[in-house]
Design an enzyme around this catalytic site. Structure first.
Site, PDB file in Angstrom:
ATOM      1  N   ASP A 125      35.014 -14.088 -18.996  1.00 55.43           N
ATOM      2  CA  ASP A 125      35.027 -15.020 -17.861  1.00 55.43           C
ATOM      3  C   ASP A 125      36.425 -15.270 -17.318  1.00 55.43           C
ATOM      4  O   ASP A 125      36.598 -16.017 -16.351  1.00 55.43           O
ATOM      5  CB  ASP A 125      34.370 -16.352 -18.257  1.00 55.43           C
ATOM      6  CG  ASP A 125      35.095 -17.031 -19.416  1.00 55.43           C
ATOM      7  OD1 ASP A 125      36.124 -16.499 -19.880  1.00 55.43           O
ATOM      8  OD2 ASP A 125      34.630 -18.100 -19.853  1.00 55.43           O
ATOM      9  N   ASP A 252      48.049  -3.574 -28.168  1.00 60.55           N
ATOM     10  CA  ASP A 252      48.234  -4.328 -26.926  1.00 60.55           C
ATOM     11  C   ASP A 252      48.872  -5.685 -27.191  1.00 60.55           C
ATOM     12  O   ASP A 252      49.239  -6.387 -26.248  1.00 60.55           O
ATOM     13  CB  ASP A 252      46.897  -4.510 -26.185  1.00 60.55           C
ATOM     14  CG  ASP A 252      45.805  -5.076 -27.084  1.00 60.55           C
ATOM     15  OD1 ASP A 252      45.556  -4.483 -28.139  1.00 60.55           O
ATOM     16  OD2 ASP A 252      45.227  -6.113 -26.731  1.00 60.55           O
TER      17      ASP A 252
HETATM   18  P1  AMP Z   1      43.424 -10.569 -26.900  1.00 63.55           P
HETATM   19  O1  AMP Z   1      42.490 -10.440 -28.048  1.00 63.55           O
HETATM   20  O2  AMP Z   1      43.616 -11.991 -26.439  1.00 63.55           O
HETATM   21  O3  AMP Z   1      44.712  -9.870 -27.119  1.00 63.55           O
HETATM   22  O4  AMP Z   1      42.706  -9.869 -25.673  1.00 63.55           O
HETATM   23  C1  AMP Z   1      42.253  -8.534 -25.679  1.00 63.55           C
HETATM   24  C2  AMP Z   1      41.727  -8.166 -24.317  1.00 63.55           C
HETATM   25  O5  AMP Z   1      40.590  -8.968 -23.982  1.00 63.55           O
HETATM   26  C3  AMP Z   1      42.714  -8.366 -23.189  1.00 63.55           C
HETATM   27  O6  AMP Z   1      42.516  -7.334 -22.260  1.00 63.55           O
HETATM   28  C4  AMP Z   1      42.305  -9.702 -22.617  1.00 63.55           C
HETATM   29  O7  AMP Z   1      42.688  -9.842 -21.267  1.00 63.55           O
HETATM   30  C5  AMP Z   1      40.804  -9.645 -22.765  1.00 63.55           C
HETATM   31  N1  AMP Z   1      40.187 -10.976 -22.830  1.00 63.55           N
HETATM   32  C6  AMP Z   1      40.242 -11.862 -23.849  1.00 63.55           C
HETATM   33  N2  AMP Z   1      39.559 -12.986 -23.556  1.00 63.55           N
HETATM   34  C7  AMP Z   1      39.048 -12.813 -22.302  1.00 63.55           C
HETATM   35  C8  AMP Z   1      38.240 -13.597 -21.419  1.00 63.55           C
HETATM   36  N3  AMP Z   1      37.821 -14.816 -21.769  1.00 63.55           N
HETATM   37  N4  AMP Z   1      37.923 -13.074 -20.220  1.00 63.55           N
HETATM   38  C9  AMP Z   1      38.348 -11.851 -19.855  1.00 63.55           C
HETATM   39  N5  AMP Z   1      39.095 -11.064 -20.633  1.00 63.55           N
HETATM   40  C10 AMP Z   1      39.452 -11.522 -21.840  1.00 63.55           C
HETATM   41 MG    MG Z   2      46.344  -9.601 -26.227  1.00 69.12          MG
END
Ligand code: AMP
Ligand code: MG
Length: 502
Positions: A125, A252
């Site tokens: 979202d 990432d």
């Molecule tokens: P993270 O685990 O926070 O490093 O995120 C991994 C990937 O998931 C990244 O591309 C984030 O932008 C995406 N992501 C995490 N939470 C959300 C969310 N609520 N809505 C859209 N993308 C998300």
């Molecule tokens: Mg991240």
């Protein structure tokens, strides 16, 4: 209507790397309310916010009124998540507003997290909840106060909207400041989708921004790899020294600039156990405390793969040179770790010959489930002959005494060597004082963090602000914060889990 604020932006990523990001706008926040703002960081960044009211700041840091000069973009990146390659991640809930040059001449990114869906959101979202964003503030600021390179939180605004998670939660946007948001995964994205020319542009950008001294090198891309490996080796050694567990070291989430980035399921060690994992989704323990150095090296190998065509036209030669460069990581990591352990023990950097002193101490902590932070802290008092608080942590005093005897011999030997070298003699008091500067008294205790976030979610920010204030000086023992320094109850830690992506 007052004139919109103007930030001194100079947006090189948006301007110089077209095709690496998508211009995008934040979603509107229905009823923004300022929860946190760091005025000294704003000053450091040269932002004209001295006279801004909480309402101005809420409008600004919710994205409802963007500062003039912003060119918001969602950055593209890929990444290996838990070992599996995801070719398309990207800023799914983040936007880079732009870059400013801070008072030290350092270029810093200012970015939103939780500002709404973007073309990279996939099924998400694009939003974030109050608790996890305030958590990023607490942990990031604690890391900063400990002197560990980290992104920082400039502001958190509650959006006035509910976000749908397992249960509805109050929504929030974090404004994050970073040396940059270049990740290993950024390189992986362009290597996978665009090829060596685009990777070269990105690498040239990374060198110009973070490693300008490499620009004239014979093989700047090989040097870039070595330099990133060197910074990561120091960073991860610093994590290990304070018991930090990142929790989701996907490629990432590894910064090219060498900062700690992306505070999701991270947490700090309490009773020492090197296999500690807190993240609910890390079922195999891939990102356990003691795996972090090896995972960093693994991530650097993924980084190296993206650079191979730039390192040498001949693939075999490129692989050999990249492999040799990554070995820098393990050697450097070991050196940093020995230095960190030496400082924590009140000694010069340890040599391999006396590494066992640190290793056996850690084994002792593990065998008796001793609190990591307090053990180190109270060891400093033992240097001045005050052993009461230290021995109270250990059930088996004989094992502690045996180790302390060895440690005292090392201290005496270091003092003799210092005297011979003409250094001003180490006294018991100076060792204790030095150790108190190195071994923090106060860490973000997991139960205190959770309690502060629960209260914040209910609308009471008092515990959050108190904890944040206390964590600004982690090495200073202040009686008024004694409750915050207590380890979490065993029962709490037995079931404590952290969650990411919330
Ligand atoms: P993270 O685990 O926070 O490093 O995120 C991994 C990937 O998931 C990244 O591309 C984030 O932008 C995406 N992501 C995490 N939470 C959300 C969310 N609520 N809505 C859209 N993308 C998300
Ligand atoms: Mg991240």
């Amino acid at each position: 209507m007052p004139a919109p604020l103007s930030f001194p932006f100079d947006n090189t990523y948006a301007r110089d790397l077209p095709g690496f990001a998508v211009p995008w706008q934040p979603a509107a926040a229905p009823a923004p309310r300022l929860l946190h703002f760091n005025p000294s960081l704003a000053r450091e960044l040269g932002l004209p916010l001295a006279d801004a009211t909480p309402d101005d700041l809420a409008a600004l840091f919710s994205g409802n009124t963007l500062p003039e000069g912003a060119s918001p973009i969602a950055q593209a990146y890929a990444g290996h998540q838990f070992g599996q390659f995801s070719p398309q991640l990207g800023d799914g809930r983040a936007l880079l507003l732009g870059e400013v040059i801070d008072g030290q001449g350092r270029r810093r990114d200012i970015a939103f997290k939780g500002s709404g869906p973007t073309p990279f959101s996939r099924r998400g979202d694009g939003k974030a909840a109050v608790g996890p964003m305030l958590r990023e503030v607490l942990i990031g600021e604690a890391m900063h106060a400990l002197g560990i390179p980290t992104t920082r939180a400039l502001a958190v605004v509650a959006t006035g909207e509910q976000v749908r998670r397992e249960r509805p939660l109050p929504g929030a946007i974090l404004t994050r400041v970073a040396d940059s948001h270049l990740r290993v995964g950024t390189f992986e994205f362009f290597a996978a989708h665009a090829g060596p020319d685009q990777v070269r542009r990105l690498a040239d950008y990374a060198i110009a921004r973070h490693y300008p001294e490499l620009a004239g090198a014979d093989n700047p891309y090989l040097e870039l790899l070595r330099a990133v490996a060197a910074r990561q080796s120091s960073l991860v050694a610093q994590w290990m020294a304070v018991g930090f567990i990142h929790g989701v070291m996907n490629t990432d989430n590894m910064s090219i600039a060498g900062e700690t980035i992306d505070y999701g399921p991270c947490a700090f060690m309490e009773a020492y156990d090197p296999a500690t994992v807190f993240s609910a989704i890390d079922r195999q323990g891939r990102y356990a405390y003691h795996h972090q150095p090896d995972i960093a090296a693994w991530n650097l190998a993924r980084f190296a793969e993206t650079l191979l065509p730039l390192i040498d036209d001949n693939t075999e030669r490129a692989v050999a040179r990249a492999t040799a460069s990554i070995q820098v990581f393990s050697e450097r990591y070991r050196q940093h770790w020995l230095k960190e352990m030496g400082a924590k023990l009140g000694l010069p950097p340890l040599t391999e010959a006396d590494a066992a002193l640190a290793e056996d101490w850690l084994e002792l902590l593990q065998a008796q489930s001793v609190d990591f932070t307090l053990a180190w802290r109270y060891l400093g008092e033992a240097a001045a002959g005050e052993e009461g608080r230290l021995s109270s942590l250990f059930a088996d005093g004989a094992a502690l005494d045996a180790w302390l005897q060895r440690w005292r011999q090392h201290c005496a030997a270091a003092d003799r060597a210092g005297d011979e070298a003409g250094a001003s003699g180490t006294t018991r008091a100076t060792r204790t004082a030095a150790m108190a500067q190195t071994n923090p008294w106060l860490m973000p205790r997991n139960h205190q963090v959770e309690a502060a976030l629960d209260a914040a979610e209910q609308g009471d920010l008092t515990p959050f602000h108190r904890l944040l204030g206390a964590l600004a000086e982690p090495c200073r023992e202040q009686p008024r914060y004694a409750d915050l320094a207590e380890p979490a109850p065993r029962e709490f830690m037995r079931t404590f889990q952290t969650f990411c992506g919330t």
